[in-house]
Scaffold this motif. Structure first.
Motif, mmCIF file in Angstrom:
data_model
loop_
_atom_site.group_PDB
_atom_site.id
_atom_site.type_symbol
_atom_site.label_atom_id
_atom_site.label_comp_id
_atom_site.label_asym_id
_atom_site.label_seq_id
_atom_site.Cartn_x
_atom_site.Cartn_y
_atom_site.Cartn_z
ATOM 1 N N UNK A 227 0.600 -1.222 0.267
ATOM 2 C CA UNK A 227 -0.254 0.195 0.317
ATOM 3 C C UNK A 227 0.881 1.048 0.116
ATOM 4 N N UNK A 228 2.150 1.114 0.604
ATOM 5 C CA UNK A 228 2.680 2.745 0.697
ATOM 6 C C UNK A 228 3.456 2.614 -0.532
ATOM 7 N N UNK A 229 3.964 0.845 -1.073
ATOM 8 C CA UNK A 229 4.720 1.575 -2.275
ATOM 9 C C UNK A 229 3.924 1.782 -3.031
ATOM 10 N N UNK A 230 3.075 1.671 -3.583
ATOM 11 C CA UNK A 230 1.898 1.689 -4.269
ATOM 12 C C UNK A 230 1.213 3.130 -4.702
ATOM 13 N N UNK A 231 1.428 3.234 -3.212
ATOM 14 C CA UNK A 231 0.952 5.046 -2.801
ATOM 15 C C UNK A 231 2.282 6.318 -3.648
ATOM 16 N N UNK A 232 3.745 5.205 -3.432
ATOM 17 C CA UNK A 232 4.389 6.776 -3.407
ATOM 18 C C UNK A 232 4.447 6.877 -4.679
ATOM 19 N N UNK A 233 4.335 6.051 -5.391
ATOM 20 C CA UNK A 233 4.179 5.396 -7.035
ATOM 21 C C UNK A 233 2.941 6.423 -7.544
ATOM 22 N N UNK A 234 2.147 6.381 -7.499
ATOM 23 C CA UNK A 234 1.175 6.573 -8.000
ATOM 24 C C UNK A 234 1.332 8.066 -7.802
ATOM 25 N N UNK A 235 1.897 8.681 -6.540
ATOM 26 C CA UNK A 235 1.871 10.216 -7.297
ATOM 27 C C UNK A 235 3.088 11.070 -7.604
ATOM 28 N N UNK A 236 4.380 10.063 -8.580
ATOM 29 C CA UNK A 236 4.532 10.699 -9.126
ATOM 30 C C UNK A 236 4.756 9.590 -11.028
ATOM 31 N N UNK A 237 4.012 8.355 -10.827
ATOM 32 C CA UNK A 237 3.726 7.784 -12.309
ATOM 33 C C UNK A 237 2.561 7.822 -12.376
ATOM 34 N N UNK A 238 2.322 7.533 -13.176
ATOM 35 C CA UNK A 238 0.746 7.564 -14.473
ATOM 36 C C UNK A 238 0.055 6.246 -13.972
ATOM 37 N N UNK A 239 -0.982 6.241 -13.892
ATOM 38 C CA UNK A 239 -1.354 4.479 -13.360
ATOM 39 C C UNK A 239 -0.726 3.290 -14.744
ATOM 40 N N UNK A 240 -0.497 2.354 -14.126
ATOM 41 C CA UNK A 240 -0.606 1.439 -15.888
ATOM 42 C C UNK A 240 -1.707 0.989 -15.674
ATOM 43 N N UNK A 241 -1.617 0.121 -16.772
ATOM 44 C CA UNK A 241 -2.805 -0.266 -17.522
ATOM 45 C C UNK A 241 -2.975 -1.935 -16.665
ATOM 46 N N UNK A 242 -2.249 -2.491 -15.954
ATOM 47 C CA UNK A 242 -2.134 -3.500 -15.289
ATOM 48 C C UNK A 242 -1.232 -3.808 -14.684
ATOM 49 N N UNK A 243 -1.422 -4.040 -12.701
ATOM 50 C CA UNK A 243 0.046 -4.615 -12.296
ATOM 51 C C UNK A 243 -0.394 -5.707 -11.618
#
Lengths: 334, 334
Positions: A227-243
């Motif tokens: 949750x922390x890693x993806x939360x941080x990621x999404x603040x600086x990156x576009x949402x991928x199409x799939x994870x």
């Protein structure tokens, strides 16, 4: 004064040999006799002499199961199956946690004999298996999980193919921005490495260039970590199409943060996990995952371990269990 | 020929007594000496004689932890904490699963001495504790979880008050149709009984009549069990205003079926669980629950167990740990 086996035999009205059979558990004894002897043992507060425990061939009847962290649902489900199968076969299971510490893993292997463990089932995370001496000095060991070695008996799943299959499934319908969640920065894990290679192979198969920004690091393989890693990621990156999350626990953390940030699964992003833990099927939405038969794993592990106890010199056996890709709502086509 | 302690001592260049200290683990030995001895043990494939294991006062250094089912996240988290604390204090933990079988529970208690277990930590589900003989015959036992007894050392949480508090919290804002999920039809569990009594007390406090239709039975305390139970219930009954699930695992199954049937949580129905398992916080939506410090539980259990080993005759100790009601999105006021 401490009670002896003769005291117990006299109280139960059986022979000392019968008491010994009940204590050892190696020879069948009728239920009624067993009950009489156990009642006498309890009444006299009898503690069997160690040498009375019937350690034929130096066996203790105890095997050790060493897992990185028992507290995670995946480890718990595997431990449950191994304990169940071991009990059915007359073994007690001593539990060891290695806490992702390679020194603790090596320590367990080197101390297994000294600690009167007849065999060791080890799920190594960081163990440098070359550090394990092969041949007669090794206690009977079976490894589970992902290890890059061929010197020790091993039961596992083809993680490379499973990760490739999952990536290809997520790419169906033309998706190209497929991320992975769970690569590790601060600790080596064979599991993360092999799944990353399977993912990259799928991208190669599809003619998609590797984008390092789509490999999301997460050292802690628990929901809070992802949750922390993806939360941080999404603040600086576009949402991928799939994870493609490297475990179901990571995927559950991902579903949580996506929900909180208002991204819909699967409409906005597909999510998949790995392990098929019991709770994954009941996640919101239900998790697509890689599944294998954990009971079959436990049975094969015990079979190999008993074989290794019987023949310490035989060639190492590498067993690969089949897996299944289970598609659920978290990756439903739209 | 089998190696002896003298062979190991000669190979390591230490005295046989030092070898014995390393094997026993009871006397501190320098790291370098330990490493030399362990290397010699491995090289010579030395298996310590059982009597060399230093069982002072007949102790084996092994305690047993008996849980109904290790595979559930709550059990796994408790087991993880107990194994960790026990290891820190020099004990190995042998794991036993009772599978909700009262005979297996009684069996473990009566066999603990015979199996060379120094102590037993037991989470009973159905055990008729009156069947346990008290006094000197009992092995050192500490019980955890919910038991209605005062003859054996016990560490637990005030489930009655916790269930009452949770029911009152769900009733805030004037809700009256508050259901419970997890009463049991086919097996006795003290846990379900005590939580049901706390729920009914809260209804009494609020002047709400008990409605037996709001007490939803579910024997299987896993997500699949509650998803089935609540799914069946909703086909014949109106959606309650709130559902207090007796565990987080039950609540996760409830969230799943409510999502599939198009009911919104918390807008249409409030949901709460019990246990504060790691995944509950990352459920969609995050689960309101009753939490207690599982590490503190493990520490108190080991403290009582060591005390009981030291003094078998002392009066039974009943310890109650504090709990906390944690409000999250699944019960957020609307």
């Amino acid at each position: 004064m401490r009670s002896t086996v003769k005291d117990v035999a006299a109280r139960a009205g059986v022979s000392p040999k019968t008491v010994s059979n009940v204590v050892n558990g190696l020879v069948p004894v009728s239920e009624s006799t067993r009950a009489k002897v156990e009642a006498a043992i309890a009444e006299l507060d009898y503690i069997p002499n160690l040498s009375a425990r019937g350690l034929r061939n130096g066996r203790s009847g105890v095997i050790a199961l060493a897992l990185p962290d028992l507290g995670t649902p995946y480890s718990a489900e595997v431990a449950h199956q191994i304990v169940e199968v071991a009990h059915e076969q007359g073994w007690s299971v001593q539990l060891e946690e290695t806490g992702h510490d390679p020194h603790r893993e090596l320590d367990l292997v080197s101390k297994a004999r000294a600690n009167l463990i007849d065999g060791l089932i080890l799920n190594p995370i960081a163990l440098d298996v070359s550090a394990i001496r092969t041949g007669g000095n090794l206690p009977p060991v079976v490894m589970i999980g992902e290890v890059e070695q061929h010197q020790v008996d091993h039961v596992g799943v083809d993680n490379f193919s499973a990760a490739r299959d999952m990536t290809l499934a997520l790419a169906a319908g033309g998706r190209r921005r497929i991320a992975i969640l769970g690569t590790t920065e601060n600790r080596r894990t064979a599991t993360a490495n092999i799944r990353t290679m399977g993912y990259r192979q799928a991208l190669d198969d599809l003619g998609i260039d590797h984008d390092p920004h789509l490999e999301i690091a997460c050292d802690e393989w628990i929901p809070g970590g992802s949750a922390r890693a993806l939360g941080n990621y999404l603040r600086e990156n576009q949402l991928p199409e799939a994870i493609f999350c490297f475990t179901d626990s990571l995927a559950i953390g991902a579903l949580s943060v996506l929900h909180l940030e208002g991204h819909r699964v699967p409409q906005d992003v597909l999510i998949a996990g790995f392990d098929d833990i019991d709770h994954g099927q009941f996640a919101v939405p239900a998790l697509t995952t890689i599944s294998f038969d954990k009971r079959a794993l436990a049975e094969e592990v015990m079979r190999l371990l008993r074989g290794r106890m019987a023949d310490r010199k035989r060639e190492p056996v590498q067993l690969t269990l089949p897996y299944q890709l289970i598609s659920r709502a978290s990756s439903a086509a739209h």
